[in-house]
Design an enzyme around this catalytic site. Structure first.
Site, short mmCIF file in Angstrom:
data_model
loop_
_atom_site.label_atom_id
_atom_site.label_comp_id
_atom_site.label_asym_id
_atom_site.label_seq_id
_atom_site.Cartn_x
_atom_site.Cartn_y
_atom_site.Cartn_z
N HIS A 337 -0.03 14.47 24.40
CA HIS A 337 -0.76 15.45 25.20
C HIS A 337 -1.20 14.80 26.50
O HIS A 337 -1.46 13.59 26.54
CB HIS A 337 -1.96 16.00 24.43
CG HIS A 337 -2.59 17.20 25.09
ND1 HIS A 337 -3.62 17.08 26.00
CD2 HIS A 337 -2.32 18.53 24.97
CE1 HIS A 337 -3.96 18.30 26.42
NE2 HIS A 337 -3.19 19.18 25.82
N ASP A 396 0.66 22.56 19.46
CA ASP A 396 1.96 23.20 19.29
C ASP A 396 2.71 22.68 18.07
O ASP A 396 3.65 23.32 17.60
CB ASP A 396 2.82 22.96 20.54
CG ASP A 396 2.29 23.70 21.75
OD1 ASP A 396 1.97 24.89 21.62
OD2 ASP A 396 2.19 23.09 22.82
#
Length: 477
Positions: A337, A396
């Site tokens: 991320h 996700d």
């Protein structure tokens, strides 16, 4: 023009040849030396050399943290996410005794405070009044030009709603609030109805349009409208509600929310602003990431014989990282991320509910595979890329798996994200309007060359592609 309204270049040889030459000219004249970005210290992607976002604004809506500051040094820490000052863990845990929390999250993001029971009930009543689309709108707008890309359908429908608004250009905070609540309530209907229209007109499946029921949560109504039998379990609705809460907001710097600020700063209308943000979210680098995760796991399942064999799974992940398998990108999707280091709080929460749903669905074998890939993937990415920064799974990683267990089709994965994120966009639009900021206009440095104008007769007549008239004569057109 053909029935499809778009020219098929393969059927028109002369036009195809000309277009290929134009495309080559384009590619030859728009390449910028990558070294110039370093020379001029350009913050590409509005990020510094360490990948940290360049400060472009202020917000009170949400806070995203991944480090602790110790003696002036940034130390990686467990990720934290705050909505209007409230920790996302507390908001989720605070639902004990309450079935659903997305509506309360919407209220919090829009108004900056947690509602009382009376305020929340009043807000839900207002939402219910807006949670409707006329049969005429469904017939004349939603069902026209249906296609598999539901995000494009949502943009078209939202822009058309401008026509149905008596005050579409009024950008006072009061009117934008009304428009925002209305769009938040209508977007689930637009998404689900667009999907049903696609199924019917493009896949020749039975069409059914079901109205939402008053008194149900947005999560419940999504499942009710989506499923042929309109049935769902309490856990299914709960998990979808949690997913919506977790995706509702994530700081002002993410691509679609920054788009909201940029477009809003120009003074444009709410419908154009939301459509622009949906266009941003549609991109696979932003809202479409969970689709890549699902495709990757489908590939892993097809090529790994024993999902519990750690060595076999690790070997295949190494092949993916070495660009020898899956899509040859060298990426393990869902890992890493831009902000979070040790953990993404959204992933931590969603993983817990994914486990519960997998237990109910009898899909614990698949869940175990996800856990194994998460554990191995973090280490392998760090080793392969020689990274010192920890790599964690992001939200996700499990969201696509959750949607699959809920029976939500892939065509609706990103639209569900948009349904969740529009409250955040709306809050940021209102924040931009209320703080009367300047139009957002970052600088771009010109690195081309000034040239002397050359009159048409003096330009080089040699072209790399034949003129269309000559080619048409040659083909007998």
């Amino acid at each position: 023009m053909s029935d499809h309204e778009m020219i098929n270049l393969d059927e028109m040889g002369s036009l195809k040849t000309s277009m290929e030459s134009l495309q080559e000219t384009l590619l030859n004249n728009h390449r910028i030396d990558p070294n110039l970005y370093i020379e001029y210290d350009v913050k590409r992607g509005l990020r510094d050399s360490a990948g940290k976002g360049v400060l472009t604004g202020l917000t009170e809506i949400s806070d995203v943290n991944a480090y602790d500051l110790v003696n002036g040094r940034k130390i990686p820490a467990e990720g934290s996410l705050y909505y209007q000052g409230y920790n996302i863990y507390d908001l989720v845990n605070g639902l004990e005794g309450h079935k659903f929390g997305f509506e309360e999250t919407i209220y919090l993001l829009l108004f900056g405070q947690l509602p009382s029971e009376k305020e929340l009930e009043m807000f839900k009543e207002v939402m219910a009044q807006f949670e409707t689309l006329s049969g005429r709108f469904v017939r004349d707008v939603v069902m026209k030009a249906s296609n598999a890309d539901i995000m494009n359908s949502m943009q078209r429908c939202i822009l058309t709603l401008y026509t149905y608004d008596s005050r579409p250009e009024d950008i006072s905070a009061e009117n934008v609030l009304r428009q925002s609540i209305e769009l938040i309530a209508k977007l689930p209907l637009i998404a689900v109805y667009s999907y049903h229209s696609y199924r019917h007109f493009r896949k020749d499946e039975t069409l059914f349009i079901r109205n939402p029921q008053k008194g149900l949560s947005l999560a419940e109504n999504i499942l009710l409208m989506l499923r042929p039998d309109s049935s769902y379990t309490e856990l299914e609705a709960k998990v979808l509600d949690i997913a919506l809460m977790l995706h509702a907001e994530h700081g002002g710097g993410n691509n679609s929310t920054f788009t909201t600020h940029v477009v809003t700063s120009s003074g444009t209308d709410t419908y154009s602003s939301v459509a622009a943000s949906i266009g941003s979210l549609k991109g696979p680098r932003h809202g479409g990431a969970n689709l890549k995760v699902q495709d990757m796991f489908a590939d892993i399942k097809a090529h790994v014989k024993n999902w519990t064999d750690e060595a076999e799974v690790e070997a295949y992940l190494c092949r993916i990282l070495n660009k020898e398998a899956f899509d040859h990108s060298g990426l393990i999707y869902g890992m890493g991320h831009a902000v979070y280091t040790l953990s993404d709080p959204r992933e931590v929460i969603l993983k817990k509910f994914a486990r519960k749903l997998a237990e109910e669905k009898g899909m614990m074998e698949e869940f175990a595979l996800y856990e194994l890939v998460e554990r191995l993937g973090s280490r392998l990415v760090m080793e392969q890329r020689k990274m010192f920064k920890n790599v964690c799974a992001n939200v996700d990683f499990y969201s696509g798996f959750v949607y699959t267990m809920l029976g939500i089709p892939k065509e609706l994965f990103t639209p569900i994200f948009a349904i969740a994120r529009i409250p955040g966009w709306s809050a940021h639009r209102l924040e931009e309007i209320l703080n009367a900021g300047k139009i957002i206009r970052p600088a771009y440095k010109y690195v081309g060359h000034h040239k002397e104008f050359v009159a048409m007769p003096d330009r080089d007549p040699c072209m790399e592609y034949p003129c269309m008239d000559e080619e048409n004569d040659k083909n007998g057109d």
